[in-house]
Scaffold this motif. Structure first.
Motif, mmCIF file in Angstrom:
data_model
loop_
_atom_site.group_PDB
_atom_site.id
_atom_site.type_symbol
_atom_site.label_atom_id
_atom_site.label_comp_id
_atom_site.label_asym_id
_atom_site.label_seq_id
_atom_site.Cartn_x
_atom_site.Cartn_y
_atom_site.Cartn_z
ATOM 1 N N UNK A 147 -73.908 15.753 30.482
ATOM 2 C CA UNK A 147 -72.895 16.705 30.867
ATOM 3 C C UNK A 147 -72.190 16.055 32.098
ATOM 4 N N UNK A 148 -70.893 15.885 32.100
ATOM 5 C CA UNK A 148 -70.200 15.581 33.207
ATOM 6 C C UNK A 148 -68.853 15.911 33.278
ATOM 7 N N UNK A 149 -68.873 17.424 32.585
ATOM 8 C CA UNK A 149 -67.564 18.085 32.525
ATOM 9 C C UNK A 149 -67.617 18.856 31.247
ATOM 10 N N UNK A 150 -68.372 18.352 30.303
ATOM 11 C CA UNK A 150 -68.494 18.659 28.990
ATOM 12 C C UNK A 150 -69.801 18.134 28.553
ATOM 13 N N UNK A 151 -70.348 19.059 27.493
ATOM 14 C CA UNK A 151 -71.504 18.544 26.873
ATOM 15 C C UNK A 151 -71.724 17.618 25.826
ATOM 16 N N UNK A 152 -72.570 16.491 25.597
ATOM 17 C CA UNK A 152 -72.578 15.456 24.668
ATOM 18 C C UNK A 152 -74.000 15.265 24.337
ATOM 19 N N UNK A 153 -74.342 15.310 23.122
ATOM 20 C CA UNK A 153 -75.633 14.769 22.651
ATOM 21 C C UNK A 153 -75.644 13.161 22.523
ATOM 22 N N UNK A 154 -76.441 12.549 23.192
ATOM 23 C CA UNK A 154 -76.393 10.991 23.244
ATOM 24 C C UNK A 154 -77.662 10.666 22.376
ATOM 25 N N UNK A 155 -77.266 9.776 21.318
ATOM 26 C CA UNK A 155 -78.039 9.430 20.252
ATOM 27 C C UNK A 155 -77.826 7.999 20.132
ATOM 28 N N UNK A 156 -79.003 7.076 20.421
ATOM 29 C CA UNK A 156 -78.839 5.871 20.712
ATOM 30 C C UNK A 156 -79.280 5.005 19.333
ATOM 31 N N UNK A 157 -78.142 4.282 18.744
ATOM 32 C CA UNK A 157 -78.657 3.190 17.365
ATOM 33 C C UNK A 157 -79.435 2.166 17.821
ATOM 34 N N UNK A 158 -80.208 1.653 16.989
ATOM 35 C CA UNK A 158 -81.042 0.528 17.117
ATOM 36 C C UNK A 158 -80.514 -0.810 16.914
ATOM 37 N N UNK A 159 -79.252 -0.724 16.182
ATOM 38 C CA UNK A 159 -78.461 -1.865 15.825
ATOM 39 C C UNK A 159 -77.110 -1.764 15.631
ATOM 40 N N UNK A 160 -75.958 -2.525 15.963
ATOM 41 C CA UNK A 160 -74.809 -2.436 15.803
ATOM 42 C C UNK A 160 -74.458 -2.002 14.381
ATOM 43 N N UNK A 161 -75.220 -2.399 13.450
ATOM 44 C CA UNK A 161 -74.785 -2.335 11.791
ATOM 45 C C UNK A 161 -74.860 -0.654 11.826
ATOM 46 N N UNK A 162 -76.040 -0.117 12.272
ATOM 47 C CA UNK A 162 -76.118 1.383 12.144
ATOM 48 C C UNK A 162 -75.072 2.278 12.783
ATOM 49 N N UNK A 163 -74.623 1.504 13.799
ATOM 50 C CA UNK A 163 -73.426 2.198 14.645
ATOM 51 C C UNK A 163 -72.126 2.255 13.844
ATOM 52 N N UNK A 164 -72.113 0.881 13.118
ATOM 53 C CA UNK A 164 -70.771 0.934 12.368
ATOM 54 C C UNK A 164 -70.550 1.403 10.934
ATOM 55 N N UNK A 165 -71.978 2.143 10.678
ATOM 56 C CA UNK A 165 -71.539 2.985 9.359
ATOM 57 C C UNK A 165 -71.686 4.380 9.578
ATOM 58 N N UNK A 166 -70.579 4.978 9.987
ATOM 59 C CA UNK A 166 -70.444 6.503 10.253
ATOM 60 C C UNK A 166 -69.783 7.291 9.040
ATOM 61 N N UNK A 167 -70.596 8.101 8.413
ATOM 62 C CA UNK A 167 -69.955 8.781 7.278
ATOM 63 C C UNK A 167 -71.025 10.037 7.397
#
Length: 292
Positions: free
Chosen positions: A166-186
């Motif tokens: 939180x820094x004004x609004x609440x966000x769930x932080x989830x870290x991907x293990x690879x750039x490829x995983x982050x790139x695939x958002x569906x």
């Protein structure tokens, strides 16, 4: 006051934040004079504008400590609902006011507290957030988020555990293990939205930390609660991420972080997050440009 049906429509300025290219960054609406609008009218304007957020500026509250003529009340609306704080719309609003009033300092009285913003002659704005907070996420909530995203636990970065930041609004932080995983958002829009509404989350901050000194990150922010599949640049989430990394001891007390966002959706954005030793707040910087 309310906006009377049939009266003149409010002026809406359109800016792209966290970019110098009108085709990049995150579009934001700015209503520079919203004193005649109530919440329902603001929501209607935001829905008509259609951007992830629109900032509505009003006369400053009594006692706001701001330079003369450079303090404002502000409310933020997505096309579906009011949100407590929005970084990219704050940057857009500050740059819009700097173009009218000149570079320098502003103070915005937001629903979560007073946010100072400084704008340079080059129309680069730096906002200072309210103090950040970081809390654990329940195992069942994380499991539901991963299921909605279609991510597997083994695809995460174990060195960056999921937290609510939180820094004004609440966000769930989830870290991907690879750039490829982050790139695939569906993801399952309705399923993730239901979880976020239950847990009062504004976005899910998906993160991949680039190799090196740990200060360059690529991020994506699903925003189904605002009626938007994904945000191209999210200043509030960037600030929350800075607080998260500091709380976990992943960055030095004095740090400058570079966040790349929007690349996977064709609107590249650049956000700078500064952490200062002895200062609990987070400082987020970026440019903004008027859209034609």
């Amino acid at each position: 006051m309310t906006h009377t049906p049939g009266s003149t429509a409010p002026e809406v300025l359109r800016y792209a934040a966290f970019t110098t290219d009108p085709q990049g960054g995150n579009p934001a609406g700015v209503v520079p004079d919203a004193d005649g609008l109530d919440g329902s009218a603001m929501l209607a304007v935001a829905a008509d504008v259609g951007y992830s957020e629109t900032a509505f500026l009003t006369a400053p509250p009594t006692g706001l400590d701001a330079p003369p003529g450079r303090g404002f009340g502000v409310r933020y609306f997505s096309p579906l609902a009011e949100v407590p704080f929005c970084g990219h719309a704050t940057v857009a609003a500050a740059v819009a006011m700097a173009e009218r009033l000149g570079a320098g300092g502003f103070v915005f009285a937001t629903p979560v507290g007073h946010v100072p913003v400084t704008v340079t002659e080059q129309l680069r704005a730096t906002l200072t957030t309210v103090p950040p907070q970081v809390s654990d996420v329940a195992a069942e909530d994380l499991a539901e988020a991963l299921a909605a995203l279609g991510w597997k636990p083994e695809e995460l970065d174990a060195s960056l555990p999921s937290r609510v930041a939180f820094a004004g609004a609440r966000h769930l932080v989830v870290a991907a293990g690879s750039r490829e995983r982050l790139a695939r958002l569906d993801y399952d829009f309705d399923r993730l939205k239901a979880l976020m509404l239950r847990r009062d989350l504004t976005t899910v901050q998906l993160v991949w930390r680039a190799p090196g000194n740990g200060t360059v990150l690529h991020v994506r922010d699903p925003f189904p609660v605002g009626g938007v599949v994904e945000d191209p640049a999210t200043g509030a989430a960037a600030a929350a991420l800075g607080g998260y990394l500091r709380a976990l001891g992943e960055v030095p007390e004095d740090s400058v972080l570079t966040l790349h966002q929007g690349e996977d959706m064709g609107r590249p954005s650049l956000l700078t997050v500064e952490l200062r030793a002895g200062d609990p707040r987070v400082h987020v910087s970026g440019s903004a440009v008027r859209m034609g």
